[in-house]
Design an enzyme around this catalytic site. Structure first.
Site, PDB file in Angstrom:
ATOM      1  N   LYS A  85      -3.287  14.705  22.074  1.00  0.00           N
ATOM      2  CA  LYS A  85      -3.524  14.680  20.627  1.00  0.00           C
ATOM      3  C   LYS A  85      -2.743  13.514  20.019  1.00  0.00           C
ATOM      4  O   LYS A  85      -1.524  13.410  20.210  1.00  0.00           O
ATOM      5  CB  LYS A  85      -3.068  16.003  19.999  1.00  0.00           C
ATOM      6  CG  LYS A  85      -3.922  17.182  20.436  1.00  0.00           C
ATOM      7  CD  LYS A  85      -3.375  18.494  19.932  1.00  0.00           C
ATOM      8  CE  LYS A  85      -3.519  18.628  18.424  1.00  0.00           C
ATOM      9  NZ  LYS A  85      -3.101  19.979  17.972  1.00  0.00           N
TER      10      LYS A  85
HETATM   11  C1  E4P Z   1      -4.413  21.396  15.281  1.00  0.00           C
HETATM   12  O1  E4P Z   1      -4.625  20.250  15.680  1.00  0.00           O
HETATM   13  C2  E4P Z   1      -3.289  21.672  14.402  1.00  0.00           C
HETATM   14  O2  E4P Z   1      -2.138  21.388  15.126  1.00  0.00           O
HETATM   15  C3  E4P Z   1      -3.182  23.063  13.891  1.00  0.00           C
HETATM   16  O3  E4P Z   1      -4.369  23.770  14.000  1.00  0.00           O
HETATM   17  C4  E4P Z   1      -2.598  23.107  12.504  1.00  0.00           C
HETATM   18  O4  E4P Z   1      -2.624  24.426  12.043  1.00  0.00           O
HETATM   19  P1  E4P Z   1      -1.747  24.908  10.795  1.00  0.00           P
HETATM   20  O5  E4P Z   1      -2.237  24.195   9.575  1.00  0.00           O
HETATM   21  O6  E4P Z   1      -1.992  26.374  10.737  1.00  0.00           O
HETATM   22  O7  E4P Z   1      -0.328  24.573  11.123  1.00  0.00           O
END
Ligand code: E4P
Length: 220
Positions: A85
């Site tokens: 990522k």
């Molecule tokens: C995904 O890429 C993100 O890290 C994640 O879903 C963020 O989620 P949140 O807004 O609940 O922290």
């Protein structure tokens, strides 16, 4: 479609992998930090918890493209098929382009607009993760962003997939899937809410009560 859990809690992944048809597990730095485990230890354990075919996602920490690329190389060696990522910043886009050339699979993350997600896909990200609830929390429209991004990728970058993220309710996730997105990642509590609710529990309690009253047993 692909369903992921957004957590680094190995015990929870083991428990839910028995129940849910999981494609794998996504993490981010906050999630790994909350697990208080070493990223290098926890990633293989997460994959083992789901199975050998599971896709695991882990994020780089560097702010510059060179650092992101170096971290991505290290991460991609920890677990077979790991998706790296990369936050979709200017440096992140440069890293995604470089990693594409190296054959390292990436997901463009921290996506708050369809335009930003489109750029990540054009740069070579195989997945793009729009943050639905965080956009809603800012007064935006997370589902509309996902709809637009889905349409843009279908038309212009069909090799890239929307993996919608950041959910607080099952409704948000369903709306993304209805908008056509092919992958979602859910926190454990939202995944559980999709299946279990007080109404379901109470319906099953009533069946038991009626059966017990009539036949004095809880079995067929
Ligand atoms: C995904 O890429 C993100 O890290 C994640 O879903 C963020 O989620 P949140 O807004 O609940 O922290």
């Amino acid at each position: 479609m692909e369903l992921y859990l957004d957590t680094a809690n190995v015990a929870e992944v083991e428990r839910l992998a028995r129940i849910f048809p999981l494609a794998g597990v996504t993490t981010n730095p906050s999630i790994i930090a909350a697990s208080a485990e070493s990223v290098w230890d926890v990633l293989p354990r997460l994959q083992k918890a789901v199975g050998p075919e599971a896709i695991i996602f882990a994020q780089t920490m560097s702010r510059d493209a060179k650092g992101m690329v170096e971290e991505a190389r290290r991460l991609s060696k920890v677990v077979p098929g790991l998706v790296v990522k990369i936050p979709v910043t200017p440096e992140g886009l440069a890293a995604i382009k470089a990693l594409k050339k190296e054959g390292i699979i990436t997901l463009g993350t921290a996506v708050y607009s369809a335009a930003q997600g489109l750029l990540a896909a054009l740069a070579g990200a195989s997945y793009v993760a729009p943050y639905v609830n965080r956009v809603d929390a800012q007064g935006g429209n997370g589902i509309q962003m996902v709809q637009e991004l889905q349409t843009l990728l279908e038309r212009h970058v069909p090799g890239s997939m929307v993996l919608a993220a950041s959910f607080k309710t099952p409704r948000q996730a369903l709306d993304c899937l209805l908008a056509g997105c092919e992958a979602i990642t859910l926190p454990v509590d939202v995944a559980q809410q999709m299946l279990m609710s007080p109404a379901v529990a109470s319906a099953i309690d009533k069946f038991e009560q009626d059966w017990q009253n009539a036949f004095g047993t809880l079995h067929l």
